[in-house]
Enzyme design. Structure first.
Site, PDB file in Angstrom:
ATOM      1  CE1 TYR A  73      11.546  80.964 -62.925  1.00 15.80           C
ATOM      2  CE2 TYR A  73      10.027  79.485 -61.808  1.00 15.80           C
ATOM      3  CZ  TYR A  73      11.323  79.874 -62.104  1.00 15.80           C
ATOM      4  OH  TYR A  73      12.391  79.175 -61.587  1.00 15.80           O
ATOM      5  CB  CYS A  74       9.509  82.472 -69.063  1.00  9.54           C
ATOM      6  SG  CYS A  74       8.429  83.863 -69.479  1.00  9.54           S
ATOM      7  CG  HIS A  75      14.474  86.573 -69.138  1.00  8.39           C
ATOM      8  ND1 HIS A  75      15.262  87.028 -70.158  1.00  8.39           N
ATOM      9  CD2 HIS A  75      14.943  87.180 -68.024  1.00  8.39           C
ATOM     10  CE1 HIS A  75      16.165  87.878 -69.671  1.00  8.39           C
ATOM     11  NE2 HIS A  75      15.981  87.989 -68.373  1.00  8.39           N
ATOM     12  N   GLY A  86       7.942  86.865 -68.790  1.00  7.30           N
ATOM     13  CA  GLY A  86       6.505  86.612 -68.684  1.00  7.30           C
ATOM     14  C   GLY A  86       5.785  86.361 -69.985  1.00  7.30           C
ATOM     15  CB  ILE A 117      12.978  84.857 -63.125  1.00 11.27           C
ATOM     16  CG1 ILE A 117      13.754  84.626 -61.817  1.00 11.27           C
ATOM     17  CG2 ILE A 117      13.896  85.034 -64.333  1.00 11.27           C
ATOM     18  CD1 ILE A 117      14.456  83.292 -61.738  1.00 11.27           C
TER      19      ILE A 117
END
Length: 113
Positions: A70-72, A74, A99
């Site tokens: 996961y990142c900010h 996607g 997230i």
């Protein structure tokens, strides 16, 4: 860069249900250390995307665990998931919406930035 076309994605709701059910999930945060300090999913491992190739051997999911990158929002996690698949990980998914989506749809106590 690895192709992200075939990468499996998981919705925040599906991830929440897996975690709630106690299914084995390995959460991989591919954002920067600064972003990780602002907000992170509990129990996640931080390996920034730009370090993932050198640190790939640190990705150690338990038996049968789904690796969820996961990142900010996607985007980076799609690249990370594609890279991990290329490196031989079979059960990998990218968290759709990152997230930020988790904060909106699952746990609003997770700070948005």
């Amino acid at each position: 860069m690895a192709s992200t076309a075939m990468v499996q994605q998981i919705s925040v709701k599906d991830l929440f249900l897996k975690l709630k059910a106690g299914e084995p999930v390995y959460l991989l945060d591919v954002r920067t250390p600064g972003e990780h300090e602002i907000a992170a999913l509990p129990g996640s491992t931080l390996i920034p995307l730009n370090e993932l190739v050198e640190r790939a051997d640190e990705v150690a999911p338990g038996e049968g665990a789904l690796v969820v990158a996961y990142c900010h929002h996607g985007v980076r996690s799609l690249s990370a998931a594609a890279l991990l698949e290329k490196l031989g990980h079979e059960r990998v998914a990218s968290l759709q919406g990152g997230i930020d989506a988790w904060s909106i749809h699952i746990d609003e106590s997770v700070p948005r930035y």
